[in-house]
Design an enzyme around this catalytic site. Sequence first.
Site, PDB file in Angstrom:
ATOM      1  N   MET A 153       1.132  -1.259  -0.211  1.00  0.00           N
ATOM      2  CA  MET A 153      -0.366  -0.209  -0.130  1.00  0.00           C
ATOM      3  C   MET A 153       1.215   1.262   0.101  1.00  0.00           C
ATOM      4  SD  MET A 153      -3.576  -0.791   2.212  1.00  0.00           S
ATOM      5  CE  MET A 153      -2.728  -0.679   3.702  1.00  0.00           C
TER       6      MET A 153
ATOM      7  N   HIS B 259       9.762  -3.491   4.110  1.00  0.00           N
ATOM      8  CA  HIS B 259       8.224  -4.167   1.951  1.00  0.00           C
ATOM      9  C   HIS B 259      10.461  -4.080   1.520  1.00  0.00           C
ATOM     10  CE1 HIS B 259       5.496  -1.159   3.738  1.00  0.00           C
ATOM     11  NE2 HIS B 259       4.914  -1.799   2.887  1.00  0.00           N
TER      12      HIS B 259
ATOM     13  N   LYS C  44       4.778 -10.099   8.987  1.00  0.00           N
ATOM     14  CA  LYS C  44       4.143  -8.854   9.851  1.00  0.00           C
ATOM     15  C   LYS C  44       2.840  -9.507   9.595  1.00  0.00           C
ATOM     16  CE  LYS C  44       3.351  -4.737  11.486  1.00  0.00           C
ATOM     17  NZ  LYS C  44       2.339  -4.422  11.325  1.00  0.00           N
TER      18      LYS C  44
END
Length: 300
Positions: A35, A42, A166
């Site tokens: 997102m 990431h 996560k």
Amino acid sequence: MKASVRPLLFHTIAEFRAWRAALAPAAPLAFVPTMGALHEGHVSLAHHARKLTGPAGSVAASIFVNPTQFGPAEDFSKYPRTLNADLDLLAPAGVDAVFAPSAEEMYPTISELSTQHSALSTSVDPGPIATILEGALRPGHFRGVCTVVLKLLNIVTPTHLVMGQKDYQQNAVLRQMIRELNIPTAHVMCPTIREPDGLAMSSRNRYLSPADRPRAVAIHRALTAAKTAFQSGEKNPHTLETLMRHTIESAGLSVQYALPAHADTLSPFPATINAPCVLLVAAQLGATRLIDNICLEFTL
Ligand code: AMP
């Protein structure tokens, strides 16, 4: 040192598909959906993706704040959007292409995006695993997640889907969707990347006030304390739950859940932990909701 090249950026499905169609058909393509508001967590997924595909393969990421996975009272409109910084972060990780569609591109038939998942006419219902834990606290969340990930998989057609531990329940829900809907993509779960003090990296950490930030580490402290207790022989799920709750609440956070669950089904253990287990936590700190987890190694 060779300067890294920014990934190609596509805003429309047609443009992305044209890029995909030009790749060697048998070569691997690993896909990292995000997102945005990217951080080192990431980036680590992008590095894993690169390793999986090798030099002959390709890596694509998506950046899309998906309205259909947010509840009406959640932070959709204020979710951080940092596209330029995101592209800079992805470049050194060897990402070839980024798909960053608008909400209208992804959901052309939804005129009122604030109505979110309830406005979808076709959607994926992931069943009971999506109604517990995060699903119980965020009704419709996993329906929105599954629907957008299925749409992205249909657009990107990757060989590998690379995600972070996560969001443990999200992995379990999507692994089930991939298996049950016969999607020809391998699901890969990568480790959680943490700040030096143990706090799991998250785009939402930037919401934490300077006063709250040091308290947030209590979640990781609770998980590791429960893991140590388990390794020392404590197999009672309620004892581990109490230990985690106490550790987190003592730091001033409010616990939404903190419990051991079966690593695959996520069902609770009634009396004894007697199968592979994950410790799952969600807690509220000020206006910020934080989740984290840790796996317990289980041997018979
Ligand atoms: P998000 O942008 O929050 O939707 O996350 C996109 C992907 O990054 C998901 O697969 C997350 O599980 C993963 N992710 C988020 N935070 C971390 C982290 N700290 N370490 C590893 N992966 C992460």
